[in-house]
Design a protein around this motif. Sequence first.
Motif, short mmCIF file in Angstrom:
data_model
loop_
_atom_site.label_atom_id
_atom_site.label_comp_id
_atom_site.label_asym_id
_atom_site.label_seq_id
_atom_site.Cartn_x
_atom_site.Cartn_y
_atom_site.Cartn_z
N THR A 43 32.90 42.87 50.86
CA THR A 43 33.23 41.63 50.16
C THR A 43 34.74 41.53 50.01
OG1 THR A 43 31.13 41.79 48.97
CG2 THR A 43 32.75 40.25 48.10
N SER A 45 36.85 39.42 49.15
CA SER A 45 37.54 38.73 48.05
C SER A 45 38.10 39.70 47.02
CB SER A 45 36.59 37.73 47.37
OG SER A 45 35.46 38.39 46.85
N SER A 341 25.17 33.80 44.57
CA SER A 341 26.60 33.55 44.68
C SER A 341 27.35 34.87 44.48
CB SER A 341 27.05 32.54 43.63
OG SER A 341 26.35 31.33 43.75
N VAL A 344 33.55 37.05 40.67
CA VAL A 344 34.46 38.15 40.36
C VAL A 344 34.93 38.01 38.92
CG1 VAL A 344 36.71 39.18 40.88
CG2 VAL A 344 35.20 38.44 42.74
N GLU A 346 37.86 39.18 36.67
CA GLU A 346 39.20 39.76 36.73
C GLU A 346 39.42 40.73 35.57
OE1 GLU A 346 41.20 39.36 39.17
OE2 GLU A 346 40.28 37.66 40.22
N ARG A 352 35.53 34.23 38.03
CA ARG A 352 35.91 33.40 39.16
C ARG A 352 34.76 33.35 40.17
NH1 ARG A 352 39.04 34.95 43.72
NH2 ARG A 352 39.34 36.99 42.73
N VAL A 354 33.61 32.87 43.70
CA VAL A 354 34.32 32.92 44.98
C VAL A 354 33.47 32.47 46.15
CG1 VAL A 354 35.89 34.73 44.19
CG2 VAL A 354 33.76 35.37 45.33
N LYS A 355 32.15 32.46 45.99
CA LYS A 355 31.31 32.04 47.11
C LYS A 355 29.96 31.56 46.60
CE LYS A 355 30.09 31.72 51.51
NZ LYS A 355 30.71 30.78 52.45
#
Length: 367
Positions: A43, A45, A341, A344, A346, A352, A354-355
């Motif tokens: 992954t 990201s 999905s 993430v 942080e 967040r 991301v996909k």
Amino acid sequence: MNELQTPYYLIDKAKLARNMETIAKLRSISGAKALLALKCFATWSVFDAMRPHMDGTTSSSLFEVRLGRENFGGETHAYSVAYSDGEIDEVIGYADKIIFNSINQLERFEKKAAGIERGLRLNPRVSSSDFDLADPARPFSRLGEWDAERIEKVISRISGFMIHCNCENADFDLFDAMLSNIETDFGSLLAEVSWVSLGGGIHFTGDGYPVEKLSARLKAFSERFGVQVYLEPGEAAITGAATLEVSVLDTLFNGKHLAVVDSSIEAHMLDLLIYREQAKILPNEGDHRYMICGKSCLAGDIFGEFAFPEPLKVGDRISIQDAAGYTMVKKNWFNGVQMPSIVVKEPGGEIRLVKEFAYDDYAASLS
């Protein structure tokens, strides 16, 4: 987070950082280099959080070696059980080192790979695996060469070996014993190369693992044979760093209390099905016990049985632990179940997305 539609994989960078700190410590003490095994976790990201603490990537296919080169950087090692004529040139174009699984493959593609370092997979015929399915040393294994006399004849044509014989091995003494066997059986060969990868499967980021002992053992091995040691952590790099977030869709009773969630082990955590293992849910305490069931039509689509402090109801969220390794790289569209999905978290707590995957992704994966 409750506003995000389940299911989704949640990668926690703060937890990922703890594994990276251990890898950095191991590299510093032992002198070994660490390559992320993309077959376990790819992954990209979150590669920004891993790149400073690792030396590059190792792959099992053309697509993985390309992803490693383009998205991670550092050293890019290419390995495959067998390369085809149609992909070998592209693989070599992305790789710093190419590791051949057999002497036949080495001889077939040696001239094409003349511009980069070449290695050979060595099968020591010992392993830590409890699963025949995953045991590289199983009878009649196709994974690597084991005949020292045959290998000696081509030793001048390679610069290193890759040896993979660990599988979720959290026992340092077992690792030490297997490495001693390798030293005894193949020591003369190891002394003729400049680098040796000991593969992945060493669970050195697990609680209580003696990282200092492992570091000292790797350093001693490196000094004895005059080689650069590589490790290829997959699970060790991402242990405990992600969860699979799911929601309860239905509850019923059929001799046991059951809860159906909006996910599936066959589609989203395939190794649970392959190895007949139970998922992990924390704290797994309370007076109310439920079998957590996937929503696919597979009768055995079961995450496992767990305890909860309160009765489960439709809409409740459940976090499936340790959901990074061999999940996102194996997820599939079985039954057309909504693919999770990728989200993430942080280090500062920001969430967040991301996909996301939609019907178009499902349709595009077919013909």
